[in-house]
Write a protein that holds these residues in place. Structure first.
Motif, short mmCIF file in Angstrom:
data_model
loop_
_atom_site.label_atom_id
_atom_site.label_comp_id
_atom_site.label_asym_id
_atom_site.label_seq_id
_atom_site.Cartn_x
_atom_site.Cartn_y
_atom_site.Cartn_z
N GLY A 148 10.32 4.38 -0.21
CA GLY A 148 11.46 3.81 -0.94
C GLY A 148 12.75 4.54 -0.58
N LEU A 149 12.70 5.86 -0.58
CA LEU A 149 13.90 6.65 -0.27
C LEU A 149 14.33 6.45 1.18
N LEU A 150 13.33 6.41 2.08
CA LEU A 150 13.66 6.21 3.50
C LEU A 150 14.28 4.84 3.71
N ASN A 151 13.75 3.85 3.02
CA ASN A 151 14.24 2.48 3.16
C ASN A 151 15.66 2.36 2.61
N ALA A 152 15.92 3.06 1.51
CA ALA A 152 17.25 2.98 0.92
C ALA A 152 18.29 3.54 1.89
N LYS A 153 17.86 4.53 2.68
CA LYS A 153 18.79 5.17 3.62
C LYS A 153 18.88 4.39 4.92
N ASN A 154 17.76 3.79 5.32
CA ASN A 154 17.69 3.15 6.63
C ASN A 154 16.84 1.90 6.54
N TYR A 155 17.51 0.76 6.37
CA TYR A 155 16.83 -0.50 6.11
C TYR A 155 15.88 -0.88 7.26
N ASN A 156 16.30 -0.67 8.48
CA ASN A 156 15.47 -1.03 9.63
C ASN A 156 14.19 -0.22 9.67
N ASN B 265 10.32 17.69 -4.00
CA ASN B 265 9.61 17.74 -2.72
C ASN B 265 9.74 16.43 -1.95
N ILE B 266 9.61 15.32 -2.66
CA ILE B 266 9.71 14.03 -1.97
C ILE B 266 11.12 13.86 -1.40
N GLU B 267 12.11 14.22 -2.20
CA GLU B 267 13.49 14.08 -1.76
C GLU B 267 13.73 14.95 -0.51
N GLY B 268 13.21 16.17 -0.56
CA GLY B 268 13.36 17.08 0.59
C GLY B 268 12.70 16.51 1.82
N LEU B 269 11.48 15.99 1.66
CA LEU B 269 10.75 15.45 2.81
C LEU B 269 11.49 14.24 3.38
N LYS C 7 14.60 13.74 3.42
CA LYS C 7 15.75 14.24 4.21
C LYS C 7 15.28 14.71 5.58
N VAL C 8 14.20 15.51 5.59
CA VAL C 8 13.68 16.03 6.86
C VAL C 8 13.32 14.88 7.79
#
Lengths: 715, 98
Positions: free
Chosen positions: A77-85, A35-39, A41-42
């Motif tokens: 953490g996941l959002l940051n890994a994808k988009n540092y800014n 669920n966290i991974e899916g969210l 992504k969304v």
């Protein structure tokens, strides 16, 4: 395309995102990680359009749903890994939230953010060095001069309470710094002053069977144990562990320098606490083992249960259901921990957070949802509480009796009273017989006299309340001849007049015959006590059929009351007569006095003087007297001062007696404390007046101590 | 009044209708149980038109809306005189409704 028109609109989209963020971690068919991974992504997909909105919602959720700390940290953490800014912007906004919470004195939210920063280190969003720096800044508050201890306590607690989350990471990456930080905290804790508040806030004065520990001392012991276990705990579920490969690649941000806002005189920090302990592992021999008093799991599980209660305090059914579906419940004796936490809130000093009836009705729901196990644990708790009444704080004895009677009223008043028959051999003022007596009085208020008499064994009848019937000293049915009561004729005439529905003026006319008895001093009397006695006795007896009859009679004859109320003595005379008529009906006395205060027949100070008068000494130890007092104080908080004086004088007399540490003394001192605690916010406003006029150094030390202990709440 | 007027009144009311009481339940008991939720202004027992005896319902008027809300939260569905009490918002007592 699956999206319909509504969802395509910007507003619709943001609402959908908001609901997804809030609901993440709730019951679902797939795993939390999925669920966290899916969210994540969304959210990444919608980042361009709704960035500000998304960040704001996440920041608010972090403080609002502390049980989901690790879920939100993983998400960020996941959002940051994808988009540092993007990660940087979230951190920046979280820090701003943190400062705002401190400025707004929302200390609990600020504490939860400190913990969240810690968990963001675990998720590689924040650097461990910058977190250590924040921790050091917070702990430095303990070195400030001229600040209340509650301020440094708070900031130290903030840092300590983040360690179950981030302690292990810091131990591995920053061992030296962590050691130094803990040494600073240890030094601070050793020099803390805690005698006063610790004594005042204990539910039990005794440390057997369980020590009632000061909250920071206890938490320090729990953290120290965690430290010696190499910071490994078994309660926190950390979804980020599953994303290690993604997260370890991420770049970290540095927290900016944050200095706590300096102390200001009007800042009120969280009061200190004493940890409530009812059970240990020997109380729950079957099933999983109860975590020990100094294990971090005990703290974490209790804190989690408190959150559930706080979030669901307006819905007892949801609250009970969510408590019972606690995650990982098979590893702990959940029923015991729920009951202990519920009672810890119910007995919390100075005041419990929610209404008594919230705890009472939620316990009923818990019994309903788990009928095979919860009622037994609750009964066991009642037994232990009863066993430990000897040293229980008297406010807690009251709350215990009020709750227990309420609980019994929902279970046909069934209880095995015989188990408590030892109480019958004790001094009537001993807390055990007194608790039973107060419980039965409360049962009476919720049922009726015959029923209360029926529910207890014969041997307990000496503790049963009297039938709450009115007394009429002018009644001709008594064995004394009417001529021995000189006023009986006027009383009889008044009865007829009132039955004929006379006006207040006509009633006063009948009373005119009675001249005021002379005072002991030859002064002109300032009120006519005979007229008051006849009028009040007759009126209340005629209107004794129900509360409504009584209240409408008072309303109808209000002007007669006002005419008779010529002085404070007159008011006291009215109160004494009411008491004489309705002595056996405590509940009516409480409500009646509140009505008379509201309709200005009686003033607060008269109630206070009457309560503490010599004629009332037989009632002094009964709870309802203090119910009346506290309701009167609420009416006029300023009258507190004169009450303290009265109490002090009573103590003065007492001190001349022999062994002063009697039951009487304990209850009275406890009641003084109750006046402080129940109205703590108001009493603090008059602190300097009290210090200079009343609680001065020449006061008896036992009384002064109660005041000092109270002051320690904000020291 | 119209339905909307009725709903407006209900959303601001501080009075509860209390049903499913025992015929023997007295005002005292209502005061004790409902007083746990806040300050009661008055209690009006529902009376049988002919016999003038209680007939299983009453109105409880609170000082504030919040007090009434607490009663809806914590008393509705619990027991008094061993009967499950039902509470609902009422538009306020008007003389003669007993």
């Amino acid at each position: 395309r699956r999206r319909n028109d509504f969802e395509e609109s910007e507003e619709g989209l943001e609402l959908r995102l908001e609901s997804l963020i809030i609901r993440i971690g709730e019951k679902s068919t797939s795993s939390i990680e999925t669920n966290i991974e899916g969210l994540a992504k969304v959210l990444t997909a919608d980042l361009d359009n709704s960035k500000t909105k998304i960040i704001n919602i996440i920041c608010e959720c972090v403080a609002k749903y502390p049980e989901k700390t690790c879920i939100y940290s993983t998400l960020i953490g996941l959002l940051n890994a994808k988009n540092y800014n993007f990660g940087g912007e979230i951190v920046e906004l979280l820090v701003r939230h943190f400062k705002d919470y401190l400025k707004a004195l929302d200390f609990e939210s600020a504490r939860l953010l400190v913990r969240f920063f810690g968990d963001l280190v675990n998720c590689r969003v924040i650097s461990s060095a910058s977190l250590m720096n924040l921790f050091e800044n917070l702990v430095e508050v303990s070195m400030e001069d001229n600040i209340p201890q509650s301020r440094s306590d708070y900031f130290v607690f903030c840092v300590l309470s983040a360690l179950p989350w981030v302690g292990k990471e810091l131990y591995e990456k920053k061992e030296q710094d962590l050691e130094q930080l803990l040494n600073t905290i240890d030094n601070y804790l050793n020099k803390r002053n805690k005698t006063h508040h610790h004594t005042a806030l204990r539910v039990w004065y005794s440390d057997t069977p369980h020590p009632q520990e000061e909250y920071l001392d206890c938490f320090w012991a729990q953290i120290s144990k965690l430290r010696s276990d190499k910071w490994v705990e078994r309660h926190i579920y950390r979804p980020y562990l599953a994303f290690d490969s993604v997260l370890c690649e991420a770049l970290q941000h540095n927290l900016p320098q944050v200095q706590p806002p300096p102390h200001e005189a009007n800042y009120v920090y969280p009061y200190p606490k004493v940890v409530f302990r009812l059970f240990d592992y020997t109380d729950c021999p079957e099933g999983p083992v109860l975590p020990g008093a100094h294990s971090i799991e005990r703290y974490l599980i209790e804190e989690h249960l408190h959150w559930i209660i706080n979030q669901n305090n307006t819905d007892r059914k949801d609250c009970a259901m969510k408590l019972l579906t606690f995650p990982n419940k098979h590893k702990i004796p959940l029923e015991y921990m729920i009951i202990e936490v519920m009672f810890s809130q119910m007995f919390d000093l100075p005041k419990s957070k929610y209404l008594d009836v919230f705890y009472g009705s939620t316990l009923l729901e818990l019994c309903k949802l788990q009928p095979s196990s919860l009622p037994q644990v609750l009964a066991q708790a009642v037994e232990l509480l009863f066993e430990r009444l000897d040293t229980m704080n008297c406010m807690c004895v009251d709350r215990f009796a009020v709750w227990f009677a309420y609980h019994l009223s929902n279970f046909q008043f069934r209880w095995s009273w015989d188990d408590w028959s030892t109480a019958l051999t004790l001094d009537p003022l001993h807390p055990k017989p007194k608790f039973i007596r107060e419980t039965l009085l409360r049962c009476l208020r919720l049922s009726f006299h015959e029923q209360v008499v029926k529910i207890i064994p014969d041997s307990f009848h000496e503790l049963a309340p009297e039938d709450p019937i009115p007394h009429n000293k002018y009644s001709l049915e008594g064995d004394k001849p009417p001529e021995s009561v000189p006023t009986a004729e006027v009383a009889a005439a008044l009865v007829n007049k009132i039955k004929e529905k006379c006006t207040p003026e006509e009633a006063l006319e009948v009373l005119k015959e009675l001249t005021a008895p002379l005072m002991e001093t030859d002064d002109e009397p300032n009120h006519n006590s005979l007229q008051i006695e006849v009028f009040v006795t007759v009126l209340l007896n005629l209107a004794s059929k129900s509360f409504t009859h009584c209240f409408s009679a008072i309303a109808k004859y209000h002007s007669a009351f006002m005419a008779l109320k010529t002085s404070e003595e007159a008011q006291i005379s009215i109160l004494s007569t009411i008491f004489e008529v309705w002595r056996k009906h405590q509940q009516l006395l409480v409500i009646l006095i509140s009505k008379l205060l509201k309709s200005e027949v009686i003033e607060c100070s008269s109630v206070a003087n009457w309560l503490f008068s010599k004629e009332n000494s037989s009632e002094f130890m009964k709870s309802y007297i203090w119910e009346i007092l506290n309701q009167t104080i609420q009416k006029s908080i300023r009258s507190v001062e004169s009450l303290e004086k009265e109490l002090e004088e009573s103590k003065e007399k007492l001190r001349k007696g022999k062994s002063f540490k009697s039951h009487w003394f304990r209850w009275t001192i406890g009641r003084l404390q109750q006046v402080f605690f129940e109205h703590h916010n108001h009493v603090f406003k008059y602190l300097s007046t009290f210090e200079t006029l009343l609680f001065t150094a020449d006061l008896d030390q036992h009384i002064l101590l109660i005041f000092k202990q109270f002051c320690a709440l904000r020291n | 009044g119209s339905r909307e007027e009725q709903e407006d009144l209900l959303s601001e009311s501080t009075t509860l209708y209390v049903g499913n009481l025992s015929f023997y339940t007295r005002e005292e008991q209502i005061y004790e149980l409902f007083g746990k939720c806040g300050q009661i202004v008055r209690v009006i027992m529902g009376l049988d038109r002919r016999s003038k005896t209680p007939c299983g319902f009453c109105f409880v008027e609170y000082l504030s809306r919040e007090d009434g809300l607490n009663a809806m939260r914590y008393v509705n569905g619990t027991r008094l005189d061993d009967r499950i009490v039902r509470t609902d918002w009422d538009t306020g007592f008007i003389e003669g409704r007993q």
